[in-house]
Design a protein around this motif. Structure first.
Motif, PDB file in Angstrom:
ATOM      1  N   GLU A  73       7.485 -32.147  25.187  1.00  0.00           N
ATOM      2  CA  GLU A  73       7.423 -32.236  24.151  1.00  0.00           C
ATOM      3  C   GLU A  73       6.684 -33.129  22.908  1.00  0.00           C
ATOM      4  O   GLU A  73       7.103 -32.548  21.657  1.00  0.00           O
ATOM      5  CB  GLU A  73       9.671 -32.604  23.677  1.00  0.00           C
ATOM      6  N   VAL A  74       6.368 -34.705  23.274  1.00  0.00           N
ATOM      7  CA  VAL A  74       5.789 -35.611  22.687  1.00  0.00           C
ATOM      8  C   VAL A  74       4.226 -34.318  21.539  1.00  0.00           C
ATOM      9  O   VAL A  74       3.784 -34.061  22.259  1.00  0.00           O
ATOM     10  CB  VAL A  74       5.145 -36.508  22.772  1.00  0.00           C
ATOM     11  N   GLY A  75       4.151 -34.947  20.419  1.00  0.00           N
ATOM     12  CA  GLY A  75       3.483 -33.888  19.954  1.00  0.00           C
ATOM     13  C   GLY A  75       4.038 -31.943  19.921  1.00  0.00           C
ATOM     14  O   GLY A  75       2.918 -32.090  18.399  1.00  0.00           O
ATOM     15  N   LYS A  76       4.732 -31.792  20.243  1.00  0.00           N
ATOM     16  CA  LYS A  76       4.735 -30.773  19.497  1.00  0.00           C
ATOM     17  C   LYS A  76       5.966 -30.577  18.127  1.00  0.00           C
ATOM     18  O   LYS A  76       6.067 -29.572  17.954  1.00  0.00           O
ATOM     19  CB  LYS A  76       5.190 -29.895  21.101  1.00  0.00           C
ATOM     20  N   THR A  77       6.984 -31.430  18.451  1.00  0.00           N
ATOM     21  CA  THR A  77       7.636 -31.433  17.706  1.00  0.00           C
ATOM     22  C   THR A  77       7.976 -32.705  16.452  1.00  0.00           C
ATOM     23  O   THR A  77       7.014 -33.766  16.436  1.00  0.00           O
ATOM     24  CB  THR A  77       9.600 -31.524  18.619  1.00  0.00           C
ATOM     25  N   PRO A  78       8.560 -32.503  15.743  1.00  0.00           N
ATOM     26  CA  PRO A  78       8.608 -33.329  14.389  1.00  0.00           C
ATOM     27  C   PRO A  78       8.651 -35.028  14.624  1.00  0.00           C
ATOM     28  O   PRO A  78       8.256 -36.260  14.527  1.00  0.00           O
ATOM     29  CB  PRO A  78       8.951 -33.132  13.311  1.00  0.00           C
ATOM     30  N   ARG A  79       9.510 -34.990  15.787  1.00  0.00           N
ATOM     31  CA  ARG A  79      10.457 -36.342  15.943  1.00  0.00           C
ATOM     32  C   ARG A  79      10.696 -37.095  17.387  1.00  0.00           C
ATOM     33  O   ARG A  79      11.612 -37.881  17.755  1.00  0.00           O
ATOM     34  CB  ARG A  79      11.683 -36.287  15.479  1.00  0.00           C
ATOM     35  N   ASP A 274      -5.543 -28.973  18.508  1.00  0.00           N
ATOM     36  CA  ASP A 274      -5.801 -30.301  18.645  1.00  0.00           C
ATOM     37  C   ASP A 274      -5.006 -31.234  17.240  1.00  0.00           C
ATOM     38  O   ASP A 274      -4.873 -32.874  18.508  1.00  0.00           O
ATOM     39  CB  ASP A 274      -7.471 -30.376  17.477  1.00  0.00           C
ATOM     40  N   ASP A 275      -3.791 -31.177  16.857  1.00  0.00           N
ATOM     41  CA  ASP A 275      -3.160 -31.633  15.970  1.00  0.00           C
ATOM     42  C   ASP A 275      -2.052 -31.974  17.536  1.00  0.00           C
ATOM     43  O   ASP A 275      -1.936 -33.281  17.170  1.00  0.00           O
ATOM     44  CB  ASP A 275      -2.207 -31.027  15.224  1.00  0.00           C
ATOM     45  N   ASP A 283       0.820 -41.717  20.106  1.00  0.00           N
ATOM     46  CA  ASP A 283       2.570 -41.939  20.296  1.00  0.00           C
ATOM     47  C   ASP A 283       2.067 -42.504  22.172  1.00  0.00           C
ATOM     48  O   ASP A 283       2.750 -43.936  21.813  1.00  0.00           O
ATOM     49  CB  ASP A 283       2.791 -40.487  20.543  1.00  0.00           C
ATOM     50  N   HIS A 284       1.204 -41.909  22.752  1.00  0.00           N
ATOM     51  CA  HIS A 284       1.058 -42.784  23.660  1.00  0.00           C
ATOM     52  C   HIS A 284       0.156 -44.337  23.867  1.00  0.00           C
ATOM     53  O   HIS A 284       1.360 -44.865  24.620  1.00  0.00           O
ATOM     54  CB  HIS A 284       0.940 -41.813  24.810  1.00  0.00           C
TER      55      HIS A 284
END
Length: 886
Positions: A73-79, A274-275, A283-284
């Motif tokens: 879910e990293v990058g796909k949701t705001p938090r 791309d975002d 994050d990583h």
């Protein structure tokens, strides 16, 4: 408001309200059920559960956390982030619901000018457990919230437990309403992204058992001490207060995202795919940097595997943005600059940390090149066979063996007009995860056993007297058999024994546990192991060799003096070798792990290449010069700040309290924080003999040494071997290397002549073998065994020679031989045979099936093998039968 200011406001608020400010624990946790600190409460588990008495009544902290269960879910949701910082305030038997709600509401809604966070009360909603009338009433009276903004939810969202017997309780969550532009009305109960959870207040008030799941258990009764555990996500607060759309755009993360955009030439905000990739990178990279700073290094198991996965996902995302070359030097530096104000060690230790990251990227880029080559072959074979789908097992092999991401496999397959059997791949992945979960469950069971130590730890810390004494009189505080507290243990039983005082060293800091015995009136115990199951408590695993031992009896712990002396020598030798490494290689060569036991030491250290024999000799000489100089070994207990100011080496991944034990050998030359046992002066070490140097990772090396009498015995054994060689070869010792090199060259020349002779002998057999060809279907077939052969290449050359001899009519040659004790079959076909339908690769598989092995290859020449050489005639018959059936 910057992230650092938000954190500072939180701590200052609670410090003014008599909370002890506790520094963040490491991301690497002692909890055997966890790889990492996954939540703010993890370091406080011993206090919350009552196993260890809390050293404070109330506390506040900012805890570093790593959580990877939602990595997709990293990058796909705001938090969703893998690394995050959790703000928490804690009460251990002090204030409870009223205090927690009062503090949270006051801090959130007090204006920024007055030191608060400045939230508008009308934007805040709360949830409570459906039966928690008290919490609902307090929110109405303290915060003045209307009933409709206090929502009652069930256990799945508003009840906290570990999923194990122990403490539990309802919780109350505070949400920020981002407004109608972000989703539907209706409050947190809608589970809509419009409402962002910012703070969770856990009211730990009950004891539970009969736990079948995290939400299915029996409440036994109220806890004797009610606790408060709260957690507020710093990144969530930051993105709200900074007016950005998500946590990746906050000041501690955005610089890496922007740099990824710059390096790739892709504009952030222009394309959703791309975002997401840029957010993953931001994050990583940050998560990897923080893990490296806490002593985790890339590897193929455990914590190191998680770190490697994060790094490789980041590299993959850069590749999907069109960047194939290295980018970690720039990306990690950007993350360092964004985070070093909050974590100064990122700046001071950056050269060491970045070395791991850069080496890992270089390795994975090579892996991607190798994996791409393997995948290209698979694509070509799939197309040649007329297929449209790459097997799931091939994709899993690329993922599991090469670390090749499935997304990249899918992308390359799609570019080639193929698909991947994703269902088969997912099945194999599920099987692997099931095995991993079973291992995690076994670790969780180990954690559950820790509650049995609560009553013993409550009596105080175990006093370790072994720095000065080899025998100590004490009392048996507890006896455990099979993890259960009992009154006594009898002859032949294995048990755990807790003493008030002990001279026996518990395994820690790389030094293994002492050997010894525990004796008392009418009993004797052989000590099998000594450990620290919880902080401050030492447990002895023993076998009752005679008599019966019971709680309350006097006991004397007796250390095996010979073993302890050798262990002290090894541990002090480790410090000497560490100092010698830094003298020789520079200050970037720092310890990354160690093991010390009687007569042996090993030391892992940060370094990216093998040590030359000259460097190894220099390190060994420096260490032994220190032994010769009889350097004084001193120990002092000082504050952690004082130790650091004196230049003491604090090892990453180790945990230190406010006071530490500092060990000097030769003053500042070797100055480390260490709780192990040591010699009084370096001459007691006797001798250090480096016996090995090897790689243990992309940027880690390992040296091994024998110490003291073990080092002497090893050198004496080598002397005996040299003496035997000088006698056998009738050569002086100093001429042995040249003589052995001469003999080796002669042996190689002889082997080469023999191989050439054998090759000629095989070549001479070609006419006779070709003359024995028989007709099988449309083919002329030679199927013969030739006995033993030097190599498979020789058999291949023979088969090709016989094939050429058969001429233009369809010809198939099958030669069987025994190579190194194992059967080998070579199949060769000419063009006419292939036109008639004979494929060497398929025929080799037929032979291999009879031999109990595997085989395959090209259509013109292929190889099969197995384990049963006696089956070679049957294997050749199977090939002929296959040809005859065509």
């Amino acid at each position: 408001m910057k992230t650092a200011e938000l954190a500072d406001r939180f701590l200052r608020y609670f410090e003014k309200r008599d909370h002890t400010i506790v520094p963040s624990a490491s991301l690497v946790t002692d909890d055997p059920a966890l790889l990492f600190t996954v939540a703010g409460m993890v370091p406080f588990i011993p206090y919350l559960s009552g196993v260890v008495p809390a050293p404070f009544r109330r506390a506040a902290d900012i805890q570093k956390c790593i959580r990877t269960n939602d990595i997709e879910e990293v990058g796909k949701t705001p938090r969703h982030g893998t690394f995050f910082q959790m703000l928490g305030n804690w009460s251990f038997g002090d204030y409870f619901k009223e205090g927690a709600i009062t503090y949270a509401w006051e801090l959130l809604t007090t204006s920024e000018a007055d030191g608060g966070l400045g939230f508008d009360p009308k934007d805040l909603w709360v949830t409570v457990y459906k039966d928690d009338d008290e919490a609902a009433r307090l929110w109405r009276t303290i915060a003045g919230l209307p009933e409709e903004r206090i929502q009652r939810l069930d256990k799945d969202t508003n009840y906290w437990s570990t999923g194990l017997p122990g403490p539990a309780g309802p919780c109350s969550e505070i949400f920020f309403d981002q407004g109608p532009a972000y989703g539907i009305d209706g409050g947190p109960a809608t589970d809509d992204d419009r409402y962002v959870e910012i703070w969770n207040l856990v009211f730990m008030q009950y004891a539970i058992d009969d736990v079948t799941s995290k939400y299915d258990f029996r409440i036994v009764g109220e806890l004797p001490q009610k606790n408060i555990d709260t957690g507020m996500g710093l990144e969530r607060i930051a993105f709200i207060k900074q007016g950005v759309q998500n946590m990746y755009e906050t000041d501690q993360v955005r610089p890496v995202l922007d740099l990824a955009s710059e390096l790739s030439g892709r504009r952030y905000g222009a394309d959703h795919g791309d975002d997401v990739r840029m957010r993953i990178i931001a994050d990583h990279v940050r998560s990897s940097l923080m893990l490296l700073a806490d002593g985790v290094t890339p590897s193929n198991e455990g914590r190191g595997y998680i770190l490697r996965r994060l790094m490789r996902r980041g590299i993959r995302s850069m590749r999907l943005l069109g960047v194939d070359g290295p980018t970690f030097p720039e990306l990690f530096a950007a993350s360092r600059d964004a985070m070093k104000d909050a974590y100064p060690e990122l700046g001071t230790e950056y050269s060491r940390l970045s070395a791991y990251a850069i080496a890992e990227e270089e390795t994975f880029l090579r892996t991607l090149a190798a994996g791409t080559t393997t995948l290209d072959l698979s694509v070509a074979e799939t197309k040649k066979s007329g297929g449209t789908t790459i097997a799931g097992s091939e994709a899993f092999l690329l993922h599991d063996t090469y670390g090749f991401p499935i997304d990249l496999t899918l992308e390359i397959a799609e570019e080639a007009g193929l698909t991947v059997d994703r269902a088969a791949f997912d099945t194999l992945m599920l099987e692997q995860r099931t095995r991993a979960k079973a291992d995690a469950r076994s670790r969780k069971r180990a954690l559950a056993d820790h509650g049995v130590y609560r009553e013993f730890r409550a009596k105080g810390e175990t006093v370790f007297t072994g720095y000065t004494d080899l025998e100590t009189e004490s009392t048996i505080l507890g006896v455990l058999v099979d993890g259960v507290s009992v009154d006594r243990a009898r002859t032949g039983e294995v048990a755990e024994v807790i003493l008030a005082d002990t001279a026996l060293y518990a395994e820690s800091g790389g030094q293994v546990a002492d050997k010894g015995i525990i004796v008392g009136p009418g009993y004797e115990l052989e000590v099998l192991d000594v450990q620290k199951p919880v902080a401050g408590l030492i447990s002895h695993t023993v076998e009752v060799t005679s008599g019966e031992v019971g709680v309350g009896q006097p006991a004397t712990s007796v250390v095996d003096a010979v073993n302890r002396r050798a262990a002290r020598q090894a541990h002090s030798a480790t410090h000497l070798v560490h100092a010698a490494l830094r003298d020789t290689l520079g200050k970037s060569a720092t310890q990354a792990g160690s093991l010390n036991r009687a007569g042996y030491m090993r030391l892992d250290f940060t370094w990216g290449q093998a040590l030359s024999s000259e460097t190894r000799t220099e390190i060994e000489e420096i260490a032994n010069n220190a032994v010769r100089d009889n350097l004084e070994v001193t120990t002092r207990v000082v504050s952690l700040d004082e130790a650091k100011s004196l230049g003491a080496m604090a090892l990453f991944g180790e945990k230190y309290g406010d006071t530490v034990r500092m060990v000097d050998i030769g003053g500042p030359w070797s100055r480390e924080l260490c709780a192990g046992t040591h010699v009084v002066s370096s001459a007691e070490i006797g001798l250090v003999n480096l016996v090995g140097e090897s790689s243990v990772g992309a940027s880690n090396r390992r040296v091994e040494a024998l110490v003291g009498l073990d080092a002497f015995r090893d050198l004496a054994a080598e002397r005996a071997i040299v003496s035997q060689l000088t006698s056998t070869l009738k050569t002086p010792r100093d001429q042995l290397p040249a003589r052995i090199a001469e003999l080796t060259a002669s042996l190689k020349a002889a082997e080469k002549r023999i191989a050439a002779f054998e090759a000629r002998a095989l070549t001479e057999r070609i006419p006779a073998l070709a003359a024995n060809a028989e007709t099988v279907g449309p083919h002329r077939v030679v199927a013969e065994t030739i006995g033993a052969a030097s190599s498979a290449d020789d058999v291949r050359s023979l088969a090709l020679g016989v094939r050429d001899r058969l001429g233009s009519e369809p010809g198939v040659v099958v030669i069987g031989a025994e190579v190194g004790g194992r059967p080998v079959v070579i199949v060769a076909t000419n063009e006419a045979a292939r036109t008639a339908g004979a494929r060497a690769g398929a025929l080799a598989k037929v032979a291999a099936a009879t031999l109990g092995g595997g085989g395959g290859g090209r259509d013109d020449v292929a190889q099969g093998g197995g384990t049963d050489a006696t089956s070679l005639p049957a294997a050749l018959s199977a090939v002929k039968a296959a040809l005859g059936s065509r």
